[in-house]
Design a protein around this motif. Structure first.
Motif, mmCIF file in Angstrom:
data_model
loop_
_atom_site.group_PDB
_atom_site.id
_atom_site.type_symbol
_atom_site.label_atom_id
_atom_site.label_comp_id
_atom_site.label_asym_id
_atom_site.label_seq_id
_atom_site.Cartn_x
_atom_site.Cartn_y
_atom_site.Cartn_z
ATOM 1 N N LEU A 168 56.727 8.134 -63.103
ATOM 2 C CA LEU A 168 56.898 7.525 -64.426
ATOM 3 C C LEU A 168 58.014 6.476 -64.380
ATOM 4 C CD1 LEU A 168 57.002 9.384 -67.826
ATOM 5 C CD2 LEU A 168 58.791 7.759 -67.266
ATOM 6 N N THR A 217 65.061 16.670 -64.106
ATOM 7 C CA THR A 217 64.226 16.993 -62.937
ATOM 8 C C THR A 217 64.918 17.945 -61.964
ATOM 9 O OG1 THR A 217 65.052 14.994 -61.850
ATOM 10 C CG2 THR A 217 62.940 14.833 -63.014
ATOM 11 N N GLY A 242 55.944 13.814 -61.047
ATOM 12 C CA GLY A 242 55.451 13.065 -62.200
ATOM 13 C C GLY A 242 56.543 12.228 -62.834
ATOM 14 N N ALA A 243 57.754 12.774 -62.934
ATOM 15 C CA ALA A 243 58.863 12.047 -63.540
ATOM 16 C C ALA A 243 59.252 10.839 -62.702
ATOM 17 C CB ALA A 243 60.042 12.991 -63.717
ATOM 18 N N LEU A 296 54.951 13.932 -70.458
ATOM 19 C CA LEU A 296 55.270 12.795 -69.606
ATOM 20 C C LEU A 296 54.485 11.546 -70.014
ATOM 21 C CD1 LEU A 296 55.491 14.473 -66.064
ATOM 22 C CD2 LEU A 296 57.387 13.532 -67.420
ATOM 23 N N ASN A 297 53.228 11.747 -70.403
ATOM 24 C CA ASN A 297 52.410 10.622 -70.860
ATOM 25 C C ASN A 297 52.983 10.014 -72.140
ATOM 26 O OD1 ASN A 297 50.120 8.906 -70.837
ATOM 27 N ND2 ASN A 297 49.147 10.205 -72.379
ATOM 28 N N TYR A 333 56.142 8.077 -71.320
ATOM 29 C CA TYR A 333 55.837 6.770 -70.717
ATOM 30 C C TYR A 333 55.454 5.758 -71.798
ATOM 31 C CZ TYR A 333 53.179 3.192 -68.257
ATOM 32 O OH TYR A 333 52.705 1.985 -67.799
ATOM 33 N N PHE A 350 56.463 18.592 -61.712
ATOM 34 C CA PHE A 350 57.081 17.813 -62.788
ATOM 35 C C PHE A 350 57.987 16.735 -62.196
ATOM 36 C CE2 PHE A 350 60.383 16.861 -65.877
ATOM 37 C CZ PHE A 350 59.654 16.677 -67.048
ATOM 38 N N GLN A 358 53.202 19.813 -70.183
ATOM 39 C CA GLN A 358 54.100 18.923 -69.450
ATOM 40 C C GLN A 358 53.454 17.569 -69.171
ATOM 41 O OE1 GLN A 358 55.349 21.017 -65.905
ATOM 42 N NE2 GLN A 358 56.935 22.178 -66.982
ATOM 43 N N THR A 359 52.196 17.559 -68.802
ATOM 44 C CA THR A 359 51.497 16.292 -68.530
ATOM 45 C C THR A 359 51.440 15.429 -69.774
ATOM 46 O OG1 THR A 359 50.160 17.422 -66.858
ATOM 47 C CG2 THR A 359 49.367 15.295 -67.646
ATOM 48 N N LEU A 403 66.158 11.903 -67.952
ATOM 49 C CA LEU A 403 64.980 12.435 -67.253
ATOM 50 C C LEU A 403 65.335 12.813 -65.817
ATOM 51 C CD1 LEU A 403 61.970 13.062 -67.305
ATOM 52 C CD2 LEU A 403 61.509 10.674 -66.710
#
Length: 570
Positions: A548, A534, A544-545, A507-508, A511, A541, A503-504, A530
């Motif tokens: 982002l 969520t 993080g979203a 997301l990276n 981005y 998550f 998941q990380t 996105l």
């Protein structure tokens, strides 16, 4: 006086002729001949000539007898109470025992009563051991000098033994007793002390340790001998900055010259060079025993042997090629604990010696392409390679590894193993190496269609790695396609997102992709999708979203309109 008899003008008695009666002509000559002086001189001269001729005949006869004896009989040298027999040497004119003042080779052996090499200190610190020949030497000269060196070395060792036997004291007696009849631990300790004190003179104890390593039936004895030998090799026997030389790798064509005609200096060189070659042979035998121990049935024994291999590789250059091959080979060990340990030890090796990356990678590559290699071994090999860290000066290595990865990638696709562990390991490796590589775009372009095809047939984690690779390739060429963004947009609704371990990374990637996108409408669509996703995700998550989205809005202020439309901000 006789020569002047004919001189009639000789002055007699101070120049006064009448002082004495003048001799008549020939009177004195006749008188001397009457005495027989000339006859006696001739007899003496003849006798001397006969005697000289007789002595010369005896000398020649004696020399011939010595030649015959030398050709039929071996020289015997008395050393202490033991006799050392040497090989028969046939004397040829102009080849053996030449004159020293002509600068030629000299092969005589001379028995000494004193040691040429004093015990104590590191043997490789001696200046003589640093002399090395860059060009090949004459084989005949090397062979003769080696025969001489063997005699000198044996004589030196025997002198040292005799000296030790004559020494008195409690410590000396204890050493003798312990080495022959002590407990295993005491024997190891005693041999270690003796070798450290005089390594050149105690090479037979090194051989004893190797024999203990080979001996079957006692694992405890094998492992103790292994530790003892390793410590000796690291601390006393092997130099840090160079490999051991063979006997032939020295300047025998200049030996008499560099010794300055000093026989002791020459013999010290020969003894040290002979010892060094013998030590090199023993270390090679030790490595063979290590290889045998890495195939032992017990995991503990294998692990112990691998640790020793790693220590030698990290600290000494001797036998590094064989040791590296041995360590890499254990990546294919049937027991996963041994394989993972081998991978870990290789990583530690590269951390300590980064310059060995190319050598290590080539050795692993040879393992991967070896016939009849198991898939498990290939997997561990690729897992090791994909953890290597690169610098921008190592583009050639990155290119080479990417070529290897894609060759296995094609093999996986051909076998329809599109969702296997090895495929994920390959993708990880390509993603890590690609930023440091060049001249591989064509290779990657050939696989783009294949990557897009399998993107939707693999699990979420594998698809994230494929998307990362696709983005790297397209972003480097500034040609990120609509096809890529469509695949990424569709992946937001993948059911595996909630349970995936990447998941990380996802997301990276999201981005970076939105940051590089120039189509604001498409970015708005991604943000909306996105936010919808969520609602069904875990708090980590969701956080993080949202972070982002806030960073994307900073980069693209046009996105604020989305918030204004929904009354979030004014």
């Amino acid at each position: 006086m006789l020569a002047g008899l004919e001189d009639i003008e000789e002055i007699v008695d101070g120049g006064k002729k009448g002082g004495i009666d003048d001799l008549e002509e020939g009177e004195l000559k006749a008188f001397i001949e009457k005495l027989g002086v000339q006859k006696i001189v001739k007899e003496i001269t003849a006798q001397e000539a006969v005697a000289e001729e007789h002595m010369e005949e005896e000398t020649n006869h004696s020399l011939e007898e010595k030649k015959v004896k030398k050709s039929k009989k071996k020289d015997t040298i008395q050393v202490g109470k033991e006799k050392v027999k040497t090989k028969t040497v046939e004397k040829k004119e102009g080849s053996i025992f030449p004159l020293k003042n002509k600068g030629k080779h000299v092969y005589e052996f001379s028995e000494r009563s004193m040691l040429l090499l004093k015990p104590g200190g590191k043997w490789y610190d001696h200046d003589y051991t640093k002399e090395f020949a860059a060009k090949p030497q004459n084989e005949e000269d090397v062979g003769r000098y080696k025969t001489l060196a063997e005699k000198l070395y044996e004589h030196e060792v025997n002198l040292y033994k005799n000296k030790k036997e004559l020494q008195k004291g409690a410590n000396t007696r204890w050493m003798k007793t312990v080495v022959s009849a002590g407990t295993l631990a005491d024997r190891m300790a005693a041999m270690t002390v003796l070798i450290q004190d005089a390594p050149v003179h105690t090479l037979h104890f090194v051989e004893n340790l190797i024999n203990l390593l080979r001996k079957k039936g006692s694992k405890r004895q094998n492992l103790m001998a292994l530790d003892t030998f390793k410590d000796l090799v690291l601390s006393d026997l092997l130099p840090d900055s160079r490999k051991l030389h063979t006997f032939a790798q020295h300047e025998f064509d200049k030996l008499e010259e560099i010794s300055s005609g000093n026989k002791d200096a020459r013999d010290r060189r020969l003894i040290l060079w002979f010892f060094e070659e013998r030590l090199k042979q023993l270390v090679s035998e030790f490595v063979k025993v290590l290889d045998m121990l890495t195939h032992d049935n017990l995991i503990a024994t294998k692990a112990k042997a691998l640790n020793v291999v790693s220590e030698l590789l990290c600290n000494k250059p001797e036998e590094e090629k064989t040791l590296l091959s041995l360590l890499v080979n254990k990546l294919g060990d049937p027991q996963y604990r041994v394989a993972t340990k081998a991978s870990y030890l290789l990583e530690m090796l590269l951390n300590k010696h980064p310059n060995m990356k190319v050598v290590v990678c080539l050795e692993v590559e040879r393992l991967l392409y070896r016939p009849n290699i198991s898939e498990k071994a290939q997997y561990y090999g690729i897992c090791f390679l994909n953890q290597i860290m690169f610098s921008h000066e190592e583009s050639d290595l990155a290119n080479q590894l990417i070529t290897v990865y894609f060759s296995f990638f094609r093999a996986c696709i051909k076998k329809k193993e599109i969702d296997s562990k090895i495929l994920r390991a390959l993708l990880t490796g390509v993603n890590r190496a690609y930023p440091f590589a060049d001249l591989v775009n064509e290779e990657v372009k050939k696989q783009l269609d294949t990557l897009f095809k399998i993107l939707h047939a693999v699990n979420f984690n594998t698809s994230v790695q494929i998307l990362m690779l696709l983005f790297q390739v397209m972003d480097s060429q500034q040609t990120v396609s609509h096809r890529y963004y469509a695949a990424l947009y569709r992946k937001l609704l993948d059911p595996g997102l909630a349970q995936g371990s990447k998941q990380t990374m996802f997301l990276n990637l999201l981005y970076k992709s939105l940051k590089a996108d120039v189509a604001l409408k498409r970015v708005k669509a991604f943000v909306k999708r996105l936010l919808q996703v969520t609602c069904c995700q875990k708090p980590t998550f969701i956080c993080g979203a949202l972070y982002l989205i806030s960073e994307i809005i900073k980069l693209k202020p046009g996105l604020r309109v989305l918030l204004e439309e929904n009354g979030v901000c004014t």
